[in-house]
Design a protein around this motif. Structure first.
Motif, PDB file in Angstrom:
ATOM      1  N   SER A 267       9.806  -3.938 -13.154  1.00  0.00           N
ATOM      2  CA  SER A 267       9.157  -4.153 -11.951  1.00  0.00           C
ATOM      3  C   SER A 267       9.332  -2.776 -11.157  1.00  0.00           C
ATOM      4  O   SER A 267       9.915  -1.878 -11.420  1.00  0.00           O
ATOM      5  CB  SER A 267      10.132  -5.194 -10.950  1.00  0.00           C
ATOM      6  N   LEU A 268       8.764  -2.882  -9.845  1.00  0.00           N
ATOM      7  CA  LEU A 268       8.859  -1.857  -8.949  1.00  0.00           C
ATOM      8  C   LEU A 268      10.174  -1.268  -8.788  1.00  0.00           C
ATOM      9  O   LEU A 268      10.476   0.096  -9.006  1.00  0.00           O
ATOM     10  CB  LEU A 268       8.114  -1.892  -7.863  1.00  0.00           C
ATOM     11  N   LYS A 269      10.953  -2.202  -8.478  1.00  0.00           N
ATOM     12  CA  LYS A 269      12.357  -1.731  -8.272  1.00  0.00           C
ATOM     13  C   LYS A 269      12.934  -1.112  -9.670  1.00  0.00           C
ATOM     14  O   LYS A 269      13.986  -0.345  -9.381  1.00  0.00           O
ATOM     15  CB  LYS A 269      13.254  -2.670  -7.685  1.00  0.00           C
ATOM     16  N   GLU A 270      12.809  -1.708 -10.767  1.00  0.00           N
ATOM     17  CA  GLU A 270      13.177  -1.128 -12.008  1.00  0.00           C
ATOM     18  C   GLU A 270      12.709   0.181 -12.405  1.00  0.00           C
ATOM     19  O   GLU A 270      13.297   0.953 -13.107  1.00  0.00           O
ATOM     20  CB  GLU A 270      12.922  -2.212 -12.945  1.00  0.00           C
ATOM     21  N   VAL A 271      11.576   0.569 -12.101  1.00  0.00           N
ATOM     22  CA  VAL A 271      10.880   1.903 -12.466  1.00  0.00           C
ATOM     23  C   VAL A 271      11.122   2.959 -11.416  1.00  0.00           C
ATOM     24  O   VAL A 271      10.765   4.133 -11.821  1.00  0.00           O
ATOM     25  CB  VAL A 271       9.381   1.697 -12.892  1.00  0.00           C
ATOM     26  N   LEU A 272      11.607   2.776 -10.036  1.00  0.00           N
ATOM     27  CA  LEU A 272      11.539   3.531  -9.184  1.00  0.00           C
ATOM     28  C   LEU A 272      12.625   4.643  -9.397  1.00  0.00           C
ATOM     29  O   LEU A 272      12.550   5.911  -9.011  1.00  0.00           O
ATOM     30  CB  LEU A 272      11.703   2.836  -7.749  1.00  0.00           C
ATOM     31  N   PRO A 273      13.854   3.938  -9.799  1.00  0.00           N
ATOM     32  CA  PRO A 273      14.748   5.137 -10.063  1.00  0.00           C
ATOM     33  C   PRO A 273      14.647   6.353 -10.543  1.00  0.00           C
ATOM     34  O   PRO A 273      13.884   6.410 -11.709  1.00  0.00           O
ATOM     35  CB  PRO A 273      16.022   4.403 -10.808  1.00  0.00           C
ATOM     36  N   GLY A 274      14.794   7.591 -10.223  1.00  0.00           N
ATOM     37  CA  GLY A 274      14.599   8.799 -10.643  1.00  0.00           C
ATOM     38  C   GLY A 274      13.214   9.536 -10.307  1.00  0.00           C
ATOM     39  O   GLY A 274      12.865  10.608 -10.811  1.00  0.00           O
ATOM     40  N   ALA A 275      12.482   8.526  -9.485  1.00  0.00           N
ATOM     41  CA  ALA A 275      10.987   9.324  -9.188  1.00  0.00           C
ATOM     42  C   ALA A 275      11.372  10.106  -8.167  1.00  0.00           C
ATOM     43  O   ALA A 275      11.880  10.240  -7.446  1.00  0.00           O
ATOM     44  CB  ALA A 275      10.462   8.152  -8.640  1.00  0.00           C
ATOM     45  N   ASP A 276      10.452  11.264  -8.251  1.00  0.00           N
ATOM     46  CA  ASP A 276      10.327  12.353  -7.353  1.00  0.00           C
ATOM     47  C   ASP A 276       9.377  12.055  -6.134  1.00  0.00           C
ATOM     48  O   ASP A 276       9.606  12.444  -4.893  1.00  0.00           O
ATOM     49  CB  ASP A 276       9.797  13.591  -7.728  1.00  0.00           C
ATOM     50  N   VAL A 277       8.450  11.181  -6.419  1.00  0.00           N
ATOM     51  CA  VAL A 277       7.427  10.774  -5.546  1.00  0.00           C
ATOM     52  C   VAL A 277       7.190   9.510  -5.567  1.00  0.00           C
ATOM     53  O   VAL A 277       6.681   8.694  -6.778  1.00  0.00           O
ATOM     54  CB  VAL A 277       5.902  11.817  -5.659  1.00  0.00           C
ATOM     55  N   PHE A 278       7.023   8.670  -4.420  1.00  0.00           N
ATOM     56  CA  PHE A 278       6.584   7.381  -4.364  1.00  0.00           C
ATOM     57  C   PHE A 278       5.192   7.270  -3.678  1.00  0.00           C
ATOM     58  O   PHE A 278       5.137   7.751  -2.475  1.00  0.00           O
ATOM     59  CB  PHE A 278       7.515   6.304  -3.954  1.00  0.00           C
ATOM     60  N   ILE A 279       4.038   6.695  -4.186  1.00  0.00           N
ATOM     61  CA  ILE A 279       2.951   6.380  -3.430  1.00  0.00           C
ATOM     62  C   ILE A 279       2.611   5.017  -3.182  1.00  0.00           C
ATOM     63  O   ILE A 279       2.440   4.370  -4.399  1.00  0.00           O
ATOM     64  CB  ILE A 279       1.874   7.057  -4.103  1.00  0.00           C
ATOM     65  N   GLY A 280       2.740   4.522  -2.228  1.00  0.00           N
ATOM     66  CA  GLY A 280       2.396   3.151  -1.857  1.00  0.00           C
ATOM     67  C   GLY A 280       0.934   2.580  -1.508  1.00  0.00           C
ATOM     68  O   GLY A 280       0.442   3.173  -0.320  1.00  0.00           O
ATOM     69  N   VAL A 281       0.075   1.981  -2.153  1.00  0.00           N
ATOM     70  CA  VAL A 281      -1.259   1.579  -1.379  1.00  0.00           C
ATOM     71  C   VAL A 281      -1.296   0.115  -2.072  1.00  0.00           C
ATOM     72  O   VAL A 281      -2.417  -0.302  -2.689  1.00  0.00           O
ATOM     73  CB  VAL A 281      -2.411   2.359  -1.911  1.00  0.00           C
ATOM     74  N   SER A 282      -0.327  -0.856  -1.443  1.00  0.00           N
ATOM     75  CA  SER A 282      -0.312  -2.159  -2.314  1.00  0.00           C
ATOM     76  C   SER A 282      -0.283  -3.129  -0.894  1.00  0.00           C
ATOM     77  O   SER A 282      -1.209  -3.610  -0.157  1.00  0.00           O
ATOM     78  CB  SER A 282       1.092  -2.434  -2.859  1.00  0.00           C
ATOM     79  N   ARG A 283       1.058  -3.579  -0.558  1.00  0.00           N
ATOM     80  CA  ARG A 283       1.159  -4.418   1.090  1.00  0.00           C
ATOM     81  C   ARG A 283       2.452  -3.851   1.326  1.00  0.00           C
ATOM     82  O   ARG A 283       3.329  -3.328   0.777  1.00  0.00           O
ATOM     83  CB  ARG A 283       0.929  -5.639   0.297  1.00  0.00           C
ATOM     84  N   GLY A 284       2.567  -4.293   2.661  1.00  0.00           N
ATOM     85  CA  GLY A 284       3.724  -4.140   3.423  1.00  0.00           C
ATOM     86  C   GLY A 284       5.171  -4.644   3.090  1.00  0.00           C
ATOM     87  O   GLY A 284       4.949  -5.661   2.292  1.00  0.00           O
TER      88      GLY A 284
END
Ligand SMILES: NC(=O)C1=CN([C@@H]2O[C@H](COP(=O)(O)OP(=O)(O)OC[C@H]3O[C@@H](n4cnc5c(N)ncnc54)[C@H](O)[C@@H]3O)[C@@H](O)[C@H]2O)C=CC1
Ligand SMILES: CC(=O)C(=O)O
Ligand SMILES: [Mg+2]
Length: 467
Positions: free
Chosen positions: A318-335
């Motif tokens: 899931s998003l929360k599972e793959v987010l750790p360690g990311a340098d950049v997050f780009i969200g174009v989904s929903r609030g």
């Protein structure tokens, strides 16, 4: 926190309250008075319009507090945002007045007939003798309006009128909203083709994915004027511009950063494609069901294409599972999908572009203490990453050189041009992307786009300043 501006018309009974009391009531309920107009003065009572800046949450508290206070009669509450929409936001202006019969016989029949015949004999003359050379259709079916979803063609109109205003004010382009009452891909393609003769370009807006991909591809192939899906490419151009500058601020390289893109719809697909073209090697596209992984099988051709790219990671979750360690997050989904704790799992010096409108993926107030660079799609925080930085200039350039299409080199040139408006000296965490009011944006984007169009052979005219 979202702010709005309201005008409160109140009648004060002077035996019971003073204006100071009214101001105190408003301020204690969370409102900030920005102006006062006396509508009717009087000894025993008076009527005033009080303009109040207020958060969306505090608006009802202010209204209720005034209603409850003895001596204050609340006559009316107007929302200034609604007021600017009364009667719509654009109109059509003739280019000259028709003062006499002579004028009439030239702009209309019989004179106009000679002009019609000239265009009939040489259709290219439509560019010099009609509004075609400067007019763009802003076409929607109302199915993906901002982050509001499928709200239909009537409700989509205020956004399309807003885009038309921006086209005109920022780039002098005449744009007209076309809100279609159909969701059928073939019918949309047929209709846009049928109305295309008067337009020099087609800006597709807020058409939901995956239909938007086929609609844009087919229209680009079947029309000889530029067709540009703003939510895909306008957004991607501005994201790449912002990212190029944000990476300079944090001292990281595009080739080595790990980027999570959430929401692989219209904007997300184009962002991923452009990031790959710009040299990204570690990409994690995520949609509702979790990460799109290398080697996976997916229902949509664009997702399948992503799953076949070597730069896309093979780790699911899931998003929360793959987010750790990311340098950049780009969200174009929903609030409202992430909170401060989620952001803290990212790598240090994190860059977060939370671009869902009107409510970003993470509350900017929560995010700010935990990120190095924050961008949103909104105008009430620094770093507004919004396609409005792209579409006016890209169409100005495309129209001026009568480009057949808007191709990848033109988009990349536009991204670099937007990034270049912020000089190395000016660059900092709060300023990675220029304001839409910076006049250099349209000028530089136009120039870069025409240059790229000429170099790639899609320009059909060399504008005077390039000769
Ligand atoms: N700041 C800007 O310039 C722009 C912002 N946007 C915003 O981006 C958002 C998406 O716009 P479009 O791509 O045009 O819409 P779209 O409808 O084409 O795509 C949205 C995608 O997000 C996915 N999604 C929905 N909820 C999700 C969740 N909880 N987790 C992961 N993915 C989720 C959907 O499945 C869909 O694939 C909207 O909020 C829009 O306002 C879009 C274009 C420009
Ligand atoms: C900005 C824009 O085009 C959108 O949110 O859809
Ligand atoms: Mg849009």
């Amino acid at each position: 926190m979202a702010h709005t501006s309201i005008i409160l018309r109140v009648e004060l009974n002077h035996e019971q309250v003073t204006f100071g009391d009214v101001a105190a009531v408003i301020s204690q309920a969370g409102g900030d008075i920005t102006s006062i107009d006396v509508i009717r003065p009087g000894k025993d009572s008076s009527v005033r319009d009080i303009t109040v800046d207020v958060t969306e949450a505090a608006e009802s508290q202010v209204v209720e507090a005034l209603k409850e206070r003895t001596g204050i009669k609340l006559i009316n509450v107007s929302d200034r945002t609604f007021l600017v929409h009364l009667g719509g936001k654009i109109g059509v202006q003739p280019s000259m007045p028709i003062k006499n019969r002579d004028d009439l016989s030239r702009v209309y029949t019989p004179g106009v007939a000679r002009v019609c015949t000239a265009i009939h004999e040489n259709p290219r003359k439509a560019y010099s003798l009609t509004i075609k050379r400067n007019t763009v259709a802003v076409v929607t079916d109302g199915t993906a309006v901002l982050g509001l979803g499928d709200i239909g063609p009537h409700a989509a109109a205020p956004v399309m009128e807003g885009k038309a205003m921006l086209f005109k004010q920022l780039a002098g382009v005449d744009a007209f909203p076309i809100c279609l009452d159909t969701k059928d891909t073939e019918e949309i393609i047929r209709t846009v083709k049928a109305i295309s003769p008067i337009f020099g370009g087609i800006n597709l807006e807020d058409i939901g994915s995956p239909r938007c991909f086929e609609i844009e591809t087919r229209l680009s192939e079947e029309l000889d004027i530029p067709v540009f899906h703003d939510d895909q490419h306008g957004t991607a151009v501005v994201v790449v511009a912002g990212l190029l500058n944000a990476l300079k601020v944090v001292g990281k390289r595009i080739e080595t950063v790990r980027i999570v893109v959430n929401g692989i719809g219209a904007a997300g697909v184009s962002i991923c494609k452009m990031l790959l073209a710009a040299g990204v090697t570690r990409l994690v596209p995520v949609d509702r069901d979790g990460a799109i992984v290398n080697g996976g099988t997916y229902p949509y051709p664009m997702w399948q294409w992503l799953a076949e790219q070597p730069q896309v990671e093979g780790v699911s979750g899931s998003l929360k599972e793959v987010l750790p360690g990311a340098d950049v997050f780009i969200g174009v989904s929903r609030g409202g999908l992430l909170n401060a704790e989620d952001l803290q799992t990212m790598a240090p010096d994190r860059i977060v572009f939370a671009m869902a409108n009107p409510k970003p993926e993470v509350d900017p107030e929560q995010a700010l203490p935990h990120v190095r660079v924050l961008g949103t799609g909104r105008s009430d925080y620094p770093n507004q990453i919004n396609n409005v930085l792209c579409f006016p200039g890209i169409f100005r350039g495309a129209l001026d050189c009568r480009a057949r299409r808007i191709n990848e080199p033109m988009k990349l040139a536009a991204a670099r041009a937007i990034a270049s408006v912020v000089t190395e000296k000016e660059l900092n965490e709060q300023y990675i992307i220029p304001s839409i009011f910076n006049e250099q944006v349209v000028t530089k984007v136009r120039h870069a786009v025409i240059e790229a169009a000429i170099l790639t052979g899609v320009a059909r005219r060399i504008p005077p300043d390039f000769r």
